[in-house]
Design an enzyme around this catalytic site. Structure first.
Site, PDB file in Angstrom:
ATOM      1  N   LYS A  15       0.847  -1.202   0.000  1.00 24.71           N
ATOM      2  CA  LYS A  15       0.000   0.000   0.000  1.00 24.71           C
ATOM      3  C   LYS A  15       0.879   1.247   0.000  1.00 24.71           C
ATOM      4  CE  LYS A  15      -4.315  -1.752   1.600  1.00 24.71           C
ATOM      5  NZ  LYS A  15      -5.007  -1.404   0.331  1.00 24.71           N
ATOM      6  N   GLU A  41      -6.619  -7.817  -4.100  1.00 26.04           N
ATOM      7  CA  GLU A  41      -6.656  -9.219  -3.661  1.00 26.04           C
ATOM      8  C   GLU A  41      -8.061  -9.689  -3.311  1.00 26.04           C
ATOM      9  OE1 GLU A  41      -6.231  -6.748  -1.694  1.00 26.04           O
ATOM     10  OE2 GLU A  41      -7.565  -7.267  -0.041  1.00 26.04           O
ATOM     11  N   ARG A  54     -10.888  -9.336  -4.779  1.00 26.30           N
ATOM     12  CA  ARG A  54     -11.596  -9.952  -5.916  1.00 26.30           C
ATOM     13  C   ARG A  54     -11.039 -11.339  -6.228  1.00 26.30           C
ATOM     14  NH1 ARG A  54     -10.231  -4.862  -9.572  1.00 26.30           N
ATOM     15  NH2 ARG A  54     -10.325  -3.969  -7.494  1.00 26.30           N
TER      16      ARG A  54
HETATM   17  N1  BES Z   1      -8.987  -3.409   1.021  1.00 25.55           N
HETATM   18  C1  BES Z   1      -8.736  -2.512  -0.047  1.00 25.55           C
HETATM   19  C2  BES Z   1      -9.854  -1.493  -0.248  1.00 25.55           C
HETATM   20  C3  BES Z   1     -10.044  -0.513   0.885  1.00 25.55           C
HETATM   21  C4  BES Z   1      -9.396   0.698   0.862  1.00 25.55           C
HETATM   22  C5  BES Z   1     -10.927  -0.801   1.896  1.00 25.55           C
HETATM   23  C6  BES Z   1      -9.598   1.596   1.897  1.00 25.55           C
HETATM   24  C7  BES Z   1     -11.125   0.101   2.931  1.00 25.55           C
HETATM   25  C8  BES Z   1     -10.455   1.295   2.924  1.00 25.55           C
HETATM   26  C9  BES Z   1      -8.588  -3.304  -1.350  1.00 25.55           C
HETATM   27  O1  BES Z   1      -8.051  -4.570  -1.236  1.00 25.55           O
HETATM   28  C10 BES Z   1      -7.680  -2.522  -2.230  1.00 25.55           C
HETATM   29  O2  BES Z   1      -6.550  -2.361  -1.864  1.00 25.55           O
HETATM   30  N2  BES Z   1      -8.202  -2.055  -3.353  1.00 25.55           N
HETATM   31  C11 BES Z   1      -7.437  -1.292  -4.284  1.00 25.55           C
HETATM   32  C12 BES Z   1      -7.736  -1.830  -5.659  1.00 25.55           C
HETATM   33  C13 BES Z   1      -6.822  -1.297  -6.731  1.00 25.55           C
HETATM   34  C14 BES Z   1      -5.403  -1.805  -6.517  1.00 25.55           C
HETATM   35  C15 BES Z   1      -7.336  -1.728  -8.083  1.00 25.55           C
HETATM   36  C16 BES Z   1      -7.860   0.155  -4.180  1.00 25.55           C
HETATM   37  O3  BES Z   1      -9.040   0.433  -4.030  1.00 25.55           O
HETATM   38  O4  BES Z   1      -6.982   1.014  -4.217  1.00 25.55           O
HETATM   39 ZN    ZN Z   2      -8.388  -5.540   0.598  1.00 28.17          ZN
HETATM   40 ZN    ZN Z   3      -5.938  -4.614  -1.253  1.00 28.48          ZN
END
Ligand code: BES
Ligand code: ZN
Ligand code: ZN
Length: 471
Positions: free
Chosen positions: A247, A320, A322
């Site tokens: 992240k 991840e 999905r």
């Molecule tokens: N768990 C996250 C989404 C999330 C972000 C939930 C903030 C709660 C608060 C998810 O796994 C994720 O990281 N999604 C990415 C997808 C992207 C890499 C296509 C996102 O939303 O940035």
């Molecule tokens: Zn996630």
């Molecule tokens: Zn994620």
């Protein structure tokens, strides 16, 4: 959770909540000796809906119930917060509509929760006994309390850090939730998941030192109204670092213990259904793992063969959710469900689009289900916003080297994620992205810091409508 009991009389020395629908009506239930009706109705006439008296020997909360059930819930929360002390015996006496009183109680009970487990000093319980002075239908009271309890379980799970709640522990907690109920829980361990070739779940788990789990809850009452089950799927990422696509934004990992919010919501909902004996055949599927960079972690560029045989090019290991949901959705196919619903803290895009006040819902199921769900959202104040699910959003998920890739373009990421998932079920499908509402750092009304329990009351309300033949 403290549970209210029904009684028809009360001890006048106790702490009391008096509820009416109209301030003028206090004379029906309050003795003139306690407070003059005139002063009370003057105090409560215009904007204020409550008046609290603490004269040391007892504490009294005078509240006016509103037409709007959400205001009743908030009044309940206000009442709960007004009382001070330990182990109090509180009676609730009311003159008015049962539905409003139950909403009041819902708000009251929801706001008794906070996540205290990790404080070194144990907190004493504020309430000893809660008595509802009424001849209210005991079943309705039970229904409200079972549902609130399920939502509070959901909060607790979301609040637990990964140091406690890894995937095997989540499976154990789910087993405990359904022990002594008529629902059956089966937990697939890593070897079984491998033999089933759940490539998405196994790929995300590769960087972890804890094994993944896949938990199945089946509730099949004696005469369900549905001949084909409703399948519920919840994202159980017990911690999301992003994996090798770590992240990127500062602090964006701080709350990622909550990335199993979808799993907690679906299990909580199922518990409410089971404990309230809704006549619905329901199967709940929970794929669970953490997502970490490790020596063997799955990597951008990898091509993964999923449970249903489709191949996915991984272009971001942080997408991840999905990957694990896809396997669970296609596992669900074997039950030939009448309806499949998943819940997931899936995308930051959902939060950027509508904030934390609602979930994003989308899918290909019949419009009547979406209408019901939106109605449930309004009734429970766990609101939903329906987004388009046009083919064009799915185009972005095409890969040059595999059937699909796991990320789309820069816009509307919550919808392209939903379109990706649609490839993995052949049944009518609803996707609920709860990334926004599942967690709060600024709790309001009957919320508490952390997990909100969002979605349990919403989906229980929805499933009850389905059980009542409204769809
Ligand atoms: N768990 C996250 C989404 C999330 C972000 C939930 C903030 C709660 C608060 C998810 O796994 C994720 O990281 N999604 C990415 C997808 C992207 C890499 C296509 C996102 O939303 O940035
Ligand atoms: Zn996630
Ligand atoms: Zn994620």
């Amino acid at each position: 959770m403290i549970r209210a009991v029904l009684n028809t009389t009360h001890n006048t020395d106790e702490n009391i909540v008096y509820l009416v629908e109209n301030a003028e009506k206090f004379n029906n239930i309050v003795s003139e000796k306690k407070i003059s009706f005139k002063s009370l109705s003057n105090k409560l006439k215009d904007k204020e809906d409550a008046h609290f008296v603490n004269d040391l020997s007892n504490q009294i909360f005078y509240g006016v119930l509103n037409e709007d059930l959400e205001k009743c819930r908030r009044l309940g929360s206000k009442a709960q917060k007004s009382f001070s002390g330990e182990n109090l015996n509180i009676s609730i006496k009311f003159d008015g509509n049962e539905e409003k009183v139950l909403a009041f109680l819902e708000g009251f009970l929801m706001s008794t929760y906070d996540f205290r487990k990790y404080f070194s000093e144990e907190k004493k319980s504020k309430i000893g006994q809660l008595t509802l002075i009424s001849d209210l239908d005991a079943k309705k009271l039970e229904e409200t309390q079972n549902t609130v309890e399920a939502a509070l379980w959901t909060r607790e799970m979301v609040n637990e850090p990964v140091s406690y709640l890894n995937a095997p522990k989540l499976a154990k907690e789910i087993e405990a939730l359904f022990s002594n109920t008529s629902a059956k829980v089966e937990v697939f361990e890593k070897a079984k998941i491998e033999s089933l070739k759940m490539g998405g779940l196994l790929a995300v788990n590769k960087g972890s030192i804890d094994p993944p789990t896949f938990t199945i809850i089946e509730y099949k009452p004696a005469s369900p109204i549905n001949s084909k089950p409703i399948v519920l799927v919840g994202k159980g990422v017990v911690y999301d670092t992003g994996g090798l696509s770590l992240k990127p934004t500062p602090n964006s990992m701080d709350l990622m213990k909550s990335d199993m919010g979808g799993a907690a919501m679906m299990c909580g909902t199922t518990a409410a259904v089971v404990k309230n004996n809704l006549p619905l055949h329901i199967i709940t599927l929970i794929p669970a793992t953490d997502n970490r960079p490790g020596g063997n972690a799955y990597a951008p560029g990898d091509v993964i063969k999923m449970y249903n045989g489709k191949t996915v090019e991984v272009l971001n290991t942080d997408a991840e959710g999905r990957m694990i949901l896809a396997d669970a959705l296609s596992y669900g196919d074997k039950f030939e469900p009448m309806l499949v619903i998943d819940a997931a803290t899936l995308t930051g895009a959902a939060i950027r689009a509508i904030g934390t006040y609602a979930s994003c819902i989308m899918g290909n199921a019949d419009e009547k289900y979406f209408d019901l769900l939106e109605e449930s959202g309004k009734e429970t104040f766990e609101r939903t916003v329906k987004l388009p699910f046009w083919e064009e959003y799915g185009e972005e998920m095409k890969s040059k080297i595999a059937d699909l890739k796991n990320i789309g373009g820069p816009y509307a990421g919550m919808i392209s994620a939903g379109k990706f998932l649609e490839h993995f079920t052949t049944s009518p499908y609803i996707h609920i992205d709860i990334a926004g509402p599942s967690f709060t750092q600024s709790p309001k009304n009957y919320e508490s810091y952390g997990g909100t329990g969002y979605g349990v009351r919403l989906l229980y309300n929805f499933l009850k409508k389905v059980a009542n033949g409204k769809a």
